[in-house]
Design a protein around this motif. Structure first.
Motif, mmCIF file in Angstrom:
data_model
loop_
_atom_site.group_PDB
_atom_site.id
_atom_site.type_symbol
_atom_site.label_atom_id
_atom_site.label_comp_id
_atom_site.label_asym_id
_atom_site.label_seq_id
_atom_site.Cartn_x
_atom_site.Cartn_y
_atom_site.Cartn_z
ATOM 1 N N ALA A 103 30.122 46.006 -76.353
ATOM 2 C CA ALA A 103 30.397 44.658 -75.832
ATOM 3 C C ALA A 103 31.554 44.635 -74.846
ATOM 4 N N ILE A 104 31.834 45.775 -74.215
ATOM 5 C CA ILE A 104 32.910 45.873 -73.225
ATOM 6 C C ILE A 104 32.298 45.745 -71.830
ATOM 7 N N PRO A 105 32.610 44.691 -71.097
ATOM 8 C CA PRO A 105 32.097 44.585 -69.721
ATOM 9 C C PRO A 105 32.574 45.775 -68.887
ATOM 10 N N PHE A 106 31.690 46.266 -68.045
ATOM 11 C CA PHE A 106 32.090 47.405 -67.227
ATOM 12 C C PHE A 106 33.229 46.964 -66.303
ATOM 13 N N PRO A 107 34.329 47.715 -66.260
ATOM 14 C CA PRO A 107 35.500 47.288 -65.485
ATOM 15 C C PRO A 107 35.184 47.044 -64.013
ATOM 16 N N GLY A 122 43.174 53.868 -78.490
ATOM 17 C CA GLY A 122 41.899 54.323 -77.971
ATOM 18 C C GLY A 122 41.453 53.604 -76.709
ATOM 19 N N ILE A 123 40.540 54.225 -75.978
ATOM 20 C CA ILE A 123 39.999 53.655 -74.745
ATOM 21 C C ILE A 123 39.325 52.315 -75.044
ATOM 22 N N GLU A 124 38.496 52.290 -76.100
ATOM 23 C CA GLU A 124 37.768 51.084 -76.446
ATOM 24 C C GLU A 124 38.715 49.956 -76.850
ATOM 25 N N THR A 125 39.763 50.301 -77.587
ATOM 26 C CA THR A 125 40.749 49.304 -78.020
ATOM 27 C C THR A 125 41.422 48.640 -76.829
ATOM 28 N N VAL A 126 41.892 49.461 -75.898
ATOM 29 C CA VAL A 126 42.652 48.930 -74.763
ATOM 30 C C VAL A 126 41.767 48.094 -73.846
ATOM 31 N N LEU A 127 40.554 48.563 -73.548
ATOM 32 C CA LEU A 127 39.662 47.788 -72.684
ATOM 33 C C LEU A 127 39.208 46.498 -73.366
ATOM 34 N N SER A 128 39.008 46.538 -74.678
ATOM 35 C CA SER A 128 38.620 45.328 -75.411
ATOM 36 C C SER A 128 39.743 44.306 -75.374
ATOM 37 N N GLU A 151 39.856 42.661 -71.968
ATOM 38 C CA GLU A 151 38.803 41.675 -71.779
ATOM 39 C C GLU A 151 39.125 40.380 -72.528
ATOM 40 N N MET A 152 39.678 40.497 -73.731
ATOM 41 C CA MET A 152 40.044 39.303 -74.496
ATOM 42 C C MET A 152 41.150 38.524 -73.793
ATOM 43 N N GLN A 153 42.096 39.250 -73.193
ATOM 44 C CA GLN A 153 43.157 38.587 -72.445
ATOM 45 C C GLN A 153 42.593 37.865 -71.222
ATOM 46 N N ALA A 154 41.658 38.516 -70.516
ATOM 47 C CA ALA A 154 41.059 37.903 -69.323
ATOM 48 C C ALA A 154 40.253 36.667 -69.712
ATOM 49 N N ALA A 178 47.553 38.831 -65.810
ATOM 50 C CA ALA A 178 46.351 39.003 -64.995
ATOM 51 C C ALA A 178 45.970 40.465 -64.827
ATOM 52 N N LYS A 179 46.930 41.306 -64.508
ATOM 53 C CA LYS A 179 46.617 42.715 -64.292
ATOM 54 C C LYS A 179 47.682 43.608 -64.917
#
Length: 391
Positions: free
Chosen positions: A143-147, A250-256, A259-262, A270-271
């Motif tokens: 469920a991680i949108p592609f960056p 982990g990679i999944e943790t940080v990207l998730s 996405e939740m912040q965005a 923002a970035k």
């Protein structure tokens, strides 16, 4: 036959005196103080109980009286151990392989780094426009949108062998091969030091392959590192200079989390820079002391039940082999805490990490995932109702 009084004499010798004679550190005089084992080394795996006149090596699980200690160190028979203790043979320290010199260690590290570099070089881009598919599909399962930005630290490979040591002959054999996500690990100076690999299986809900040891049936970790990870990080996004840096395991943790912040439209984040610390030990660093866990216990080789000890809140500031973040690079650090592991142990490590970075001059906060979840669990929970609504 060995006379009973001779055996009793050997068994009644002071376990501390015998340990010291065999090469144990002076700290062994303090009851149950962990020191390097005179037989197999380590740092704090060996201890004695003076009241019971016994020892324990936590690494091997070996324990017992002075006779057993001599057998453990010298790998000798019961009779030979008694001769050592009663003076018929010298009670000498064990002969261990000489420690590697720093030059030898550097040669070994460089060989591992070059192996990692070859794996990384064989990787392909992850972007669909450049032929990528494996990482895109893996992120979709999680469920991680592609960056929307290019992640230079990630690549993919369609067939990556999984090497595992065979116990019968100690040789390495390939027990699995399949698609994998590769992540470049860089050291404090920004140079490549290793590669993190995640083997994938898209028939599974979490996208990670199940790899089984063919000899034991043990399920092995689908994530492995080649090269070094000490003090390393995986940079998923550089962020803005002087801004915020989010650091997770982990990679999944940080990207998730990103996405939740965005999704929450928090404009001031923002970035943020997105860094992966690879494991909690690398993020938190060594502890200055061990503290007893309030509920977890272990049973040692002598059958004694003890409270398990974990790394405490205070950092060992002399530890240079953990993640380092220059204080001038970011205005604020956000440490991402998982809520799906043992909370006491994880919280102690996260508090230690926060204090370590604060003592280095950083402004630090901890953002915790919901209890019982990591940030990817939380993201997937958010995505499920949206998916049902669309359907």
């Amino acid at each position: 036959m060995i006379p009973a009084d001779t055996i009793a004499k050997a068994r009644d010798m002071s376990i501390v005196d015998v340990a010291l004679a065999l090469g144990a550190a002076q700290g062994v005089k303090i009851d149950e103080r962990g020191v390097p084992c005179p037989a197999c080394g380590g740092t704090d795996r060996f201890s004695v109980d003076k009241a019971k006149n016994v020892f324990l090596c936590r690494h091997s699980g070996t324990g017992g009286d002075p006779i057993a200690l001599v057998q453990h160190v010298h790998q000798c028979s019961f009779g030979d151990a008694i001769e050592h203790l009663t003076g018929a043979k010298p009670l000498a320290t064990a002969r261990r392989a000489p420690a590697q010199s720093e030059d030898q260690k550097n040669i070994y590290r460089e060989k591992a780094r070059l192996r990692a570099w070859r794996i990384w070089q064989d990787g392909a881009p992850i972007e669909a426009a450049r032929g990528g598919r494996w990482v895109r599909d893996y992120f979709a399962l999680r469920a991680i949108p592609f960056p929307a930005w290019r992640i230079k630290a990630l690549r993919e490979v369609s067939h990556l062998p999984y090497w595992h040591r065979s116990k019968p002959d100690q040789s390495f054999v390939v027990i699995h091969s399949g698609p994998a996500m590769l992540a470049a690990i860089t050291g404090p100076d920004g140079h490549f030091i290793g590669v993190h690999r995640t083997w994938l299986d898209f028939s599974r809900a979490n996208g990670k392959a199940v790899i089984v040891d063919p000899e034991t049936g043990e399920v092995l970790d689908a994530k492995k590192v080649e090269g070094s990870q000490k003090g390393g990080k995986i940079v998923l996004r550089d962020g803005e200079s002087g801004g915020v840096c989010a650091v997770g395991e982990g990679i999944e943790t940080v990207l998730s989390w990103a996405e939740m912040q965005a999704s929450a439209a928090r404009g001031h984040l923002a970035k943020p820079a997105l860094w992966v610390g690879i494991n909690i030990g690398n993020v938190a660093g060594k502890a200055a002391e061990q503290i007893p866990h309030p509920s977890l216990t272990i049973t040692d080789a002598l059958g004694r039940k003890r409270r398990q000890k974990v790394g405490g809140h205070e950092p060992d500031m002399a530890d240079a082999d953990c993640l380092q973040i220059p204080v001038d690079d970011f205005e604020r650090l956000i440490l991402l805490g998982d809520g799906d592991s043992d909370r006491f142990t994880t919280q102690a490590a996260m508090l230690r990490a926060r204090k370590r970075f604060e003592l280095a001059g950083h402004n630090v906060e901890i953002d915790w995932a919901p209890d019982g979840q990591d940030f990817n669990d939380a993201l997937r929970s958010m995505a499920a109702p949206r998916a049902r609504a669309v359907a």
